[in-house]
Enzyme design. Structure first.
Site, PDB file in Angstrom:
ATOM      1  N   CYS A 179     -19.465   6.656 -23.454  1.00 19.79           N
ATOM      2  CA  CYS A 179     -20.727   7.113 -23.419  1.00 19.79           C
ATOM      3  C   CYS A 179     -21.371   7.440 -21.829  1.00 19.79           C
ATOM      4  CB  CYS A 179     -21.815   6.587 -24.197  1.00 19.79           C
ATOM      5  SG  CYS A 179     -23.614   7.104 -24.086  1.00 19.79           S
TER       6      CYS A 179
ATOM      7  N   GLY B 293       0.874  -1.192  -0.101  1.00 26.75           N
ATOM      8  CA  GLY B 293      -0.133  -0.190   0.021  1.00 26.75           C
ATOM      9  C   GLY B 293       0.804   1.420   0.097  1.00 26.75           C
TER      10      GLY B 293
ATOM     11  N   PRO C 298       4.825  -4.372  -1.931  1.00 28.93           N
ATOM     12  CA  PRO C 298       4.890  -3.352  -2.746  1.00 28.93           C
ATOM     13  C   PRO C 298       4.173  -3.753  -4.282  1.00 28.93           C
ATOM     14  CG  PRO C 298       7.044  -3.991  -2.915  1.00 28.93           C
ATOM     15  CD  PRO C 298       6.304  -4.771  -1.762  1.00 28.93           C
ATOM     16  N   GLY C 299       3.251  -3.037  -4.691  1.00 31.51           N
ATOM     17  CA  GLY C 299       2.837  -3.278  -6.213  1.00 31.51           C
ATOM     18  C   GLY C 299       2.946  -2.034  -6.929  1.00 31.51           C
ATOM     19  N   ARG C 300       1.872  -1.112  -6.542  1.00 28.23           N
ATOM     20  CA  ARG C 300       1.810   0.004  -7.140  1.00 28.23           C
ATOM     21  C   ARG C 300       3.149   0.883  -7.153  1.00 28.23           C
ATOM     22  NH1 ARG C 300      -2.788   3.778  -6.292  1.00 28.23           N
ATOM     23  NH2 ARG C 300      -3.438   2.468  -4.687  1.00 28.23           N
TER      24      ARG C 300
ATOM     25  N   TYR D 176     -12.691   5.952  -8.089  1.00 30.74           N
ATOM     26  CA  TYR D 176     -11.958   6.375  -6.720  1.00 30.74           C
ATOM     27  C   TYR D 176     -11.988   7.954  -6.772  1.00 30.74           C
ATOM     28  CZ  TYR D 176     -10.082   1.543  -6.300  1.00 30.74           C
ATOM     29  OH  TYR D 176      -9.907   0.193  -6.267  1.00 30.74           O
TER      30      TYR D 176
END
Length: 461
Positions: free
Chosen positions: A389, A276, A319-321, A362
Site C-alpha cells: 500500500c 563497495g 566484497p559483499g555485493r 535508493y
C-alpha cells in the site's frame, strides 16, 4: 570512466523510459552480465538455473522466492580469492548472510565480516573459524564485544573513542590482547547515492583523518598497549566502478601510516581498503573483474608505499555485493497488468518493497524478464510494481517486457542477492520470502519462507 548506479537517475524518465534503456531486438534474450552464470532458457523459453526450470521452483517453493545459483556464488568467491592472491578476502556478511552462505564462503577459503551480534551468532553457528571473522560496527555493545573476545574473532575494527575505551577495559579484564584496526574516514565520497557513500567526513562511521581523530585513535591504542593495533581500515562507499576513489583513499590512509611510523616508530603491518565494488544491475553498468581490480589496487598501494618509504602492508578487502549480488535472482508471479492511458503499463507482482526495498530507498535500477515462457509479442515498456500500500512500491522502474505479459506469468529480477533478503521487512504483515539454492539441477531450501504463524508468534498482545 565506468558507469555507476546513480546514472539512471539522470536519464529521461517518462513513458519512453530512461535514455540508456533501448528496446531489445529479442525480448526473450538474456543479457549475460546481469544473470547468474548458470541461468539459461530451455527449449520452451522457460528460465532455468543449473538445469532446473523456474516453473518447477515456483511449484515447489512458491513465489516470491530468492533463487541462488550456488556454483555461481562459489565461482565468484574463487575469482576474488585467486584474483587477489595473497590478499585476505573478507566476505561482507551484511550483503546477505545465512548459515549455508557462511559455509559456502568458508569452504571457498574466504574470511567473513560481521557487524552485529546476530551476524556473529550466524557465523559461529555455521562453523566459521573465529580467527577468520572480522567485527565491524559503529556502536558495538558491551555484550557484542564480550562475545567477540570470548569467541576469539580475528580482528575488531574500532570505530570510536568510546569503543576503544570499552574494548580496552574488557580486554584488560580478561587478560587478552585482541587484534584491532582503526577505521579511517578519509574524506573521499564515492560517486553514488549519499546514503551509501561512507567515507566523507559528515557521517557516523570511523575516525576523521582531516580532523586528526584517526591519528589520535591510533596513538591511544599504541600508548595503552592493551590492544594489538594491526593496521588501518578505509571504506569509501558502495556500487563503485571507478578506481580513482581508491587511489585517493590509499594515498591518504598510507600518509597516516607514515605519520604513525614517524611519531611512534611503529610501521603497521596491515591495510584494509574495504569493499563497495559494483555489479551490473542494468545494461548501463560495466563492472571490473576481480583480476582487474586487484591489479589496480596493488599498483596504487605499491606506488603510495614507495612515495612514503613504507613496506607494502598485508592487504585485505571486503566484497559483499560483488560476490552474492549477481548470484541471485528473485522470482515473482504476475497478478495484474494495468495500462494507464498509454502513459505506462504497470505489471504488479506478488512481492515488492518488503523483499526489495532498494528501489524505493535508493532509487536503484533493476532489470527483469518474462521467465515462465517465450513470447513472440513486441516489447512493451513496463514498470514492475509490488502489492504494498505505497505508490513508491516499485521493483523495476522501467523495463521492456513482452506486450502479452499476463496474470499467472512468472517474472524474474536479477541482481537481488545483496541487500534484498537482508533488508527485507514484514511491511503490511507480508511474510518474507524463502531463499533456495540450486546446484546440479537440484534445489534445496536454505532459508524457509516466513508464515503468518511466525508473524503472530511475536505478537504477545
Amino acid at each position: 570512466m565506468r558507469a555507476h548506479e546513480a546514472g539512471a537517475l539522470h536519464g529521461d524518465i517518462g513513458s519512453r523510459g530512461p535514455a540508456w534503456l533501448r528496446p531489445p531486438v529479442d525480448v526473450n534474450a538474456l543479457v549475460p552480465q546481469l544473470w547468474p552464470r548458470n541461468v539459461t532458457r530451455d527449449g520452451d523459453g522457460v528460465l532455468a538455473v543449473a538445469g532446473l526450470g523456474v516453473r518447477d521452483v515456483a511449484a515447489e517453493f512458491g513465489t516470491p522466492v530468492y533463487v541462488l545459483d550456488e556454483d555461481d556464488l562459489r565461482s565468484r568467491c574463487r575469482d576474488f580469492r585467486t584474483g587477489f592472491d595473497g590478499v585476505d578476502v573478507y566476505y561482507a556478511g551484511k550483503a546477505f548472510l545465512c548459515r549455508a552462505v557462511v559455509r559456502m564462503i568458508s569452504e571457498e577459503g574466504l574470511h567473513l565480516d560481521v557487524c552485529t551480534g546476530g551476524e556473529l551468532a550466524t557465523a559461529l553457528s555455521a562453523g566459521m573459524p573465529p580467527e577468520r571473522i572480522g567485527f565491524h560496527g559503529n556502536n558495538k555493545s558491551v555484550a557484542e564485544l564480550t562475545r567477540a573476545l570470548d569467541a576469539g574473532v580475528g580482528r575488531i575494527i574500532l570505530d570510536s573513542f568510546d569503543e576503544i575505551d570499552r574494548l580496552t577495559a574488557l580486554a584488560r579484564e580478561r587478560g587478552v590482547r585482541p587484534r584491532v584496526m582503526i577505521r579511517v574516514t578519509v574524506g573521499v565520497e564515492a560517486h553514488t547515492h549519499e546514503f551509501i557513500a561512507t567515507a566523507h567526513e559528515d557521517q557516523k562511521f570511523g575516525f576523521s583523518l582531516a580532523g586528526g581523530a584517526a591519528a589520535e585513535a591510533a596513538f591511544r591504542v599504541l600508548d595503552e598497549g592493551v590492544l594489538e593495533l594491526r593496521g588501518l581500515h578505509s571504506h569509501i562507499g558502495s556500487q563503485i566502478f571507478d578506481a580513482s576513489g581508491f587511489e585517493v583513499s590509499a594515498r591518504r590512509v598510507l600518509g597516516l601510516q607514515a605519520q604513525i611510523r614517524d611519531a611512534r616508530g611503529v610501521e603497521l603491518p596491515e591495510l584494509d581498503l574495504g569493499g563497495g565494488f559494483g555489479i551490473a544491475y542494468t545494461t548501463q553498468d560495466d563492472p571490473a573483474t576481480p583480476q582487474d581490480l586487484a591489479k589496480r589496487l596493488r599498483r596504487i598501494v605499491e606506488s603510495e608505499c614507495a612515495a612514503e618509504r613504507l613496506a607494502v602492508p598485508h592487504l585485505s578487502i571486503e566484497p559483499g555485493r560483488a560476490i552474492v549480488g549477481p548470484a541471485v535472482f528473485t522470482l515473482y508471479e504476475v497478478g495484474t497488468v494495468k495500462d494507464v492511458d498509454g502513459i505506462r503499463t504497470y505489471v504488479s507482482v506478488d512481492g515488492g518493497m518488503s523483499d526489495n526495498i532498494r528501489t524505493a530507498l535508493y532509487d536503484a535500477s533493476y532489470s527483469a524478464t518474462l521467465a515462465s515462457r517465450a513470447s513472440t509479442a513486441e516489447p512493451m515498456l513496463a514498470r514492475v510494481v509490488g502489492k504494498h500500500c505505497e505508490s513508491g512500491d516499485i521493483v523495476v522502474k522501467d523495463e521492456f517486457l513482452p506486450a502479452d505479459v499476463q496474470p499467472g506469468d512468472l517474472v524474474a529480477v536479477p541482481g537481488t542477492g545483496a541487500y534484498c533478503r537482508s533488508m527485507a521487512s514484514n511491511y503490511n504483515h507480508v511474510p518474507r520470502p524463502p531463499v533456495v539454492a540450486v546446484r546440479g539441477g537440484q534445489a534445496r531450501l536454505i532459508v524457509r519462507r516466513e508464515t503468518e504463524d511466525d508473524l503472530l508468534a511475536l505478537d504477545v498482545g
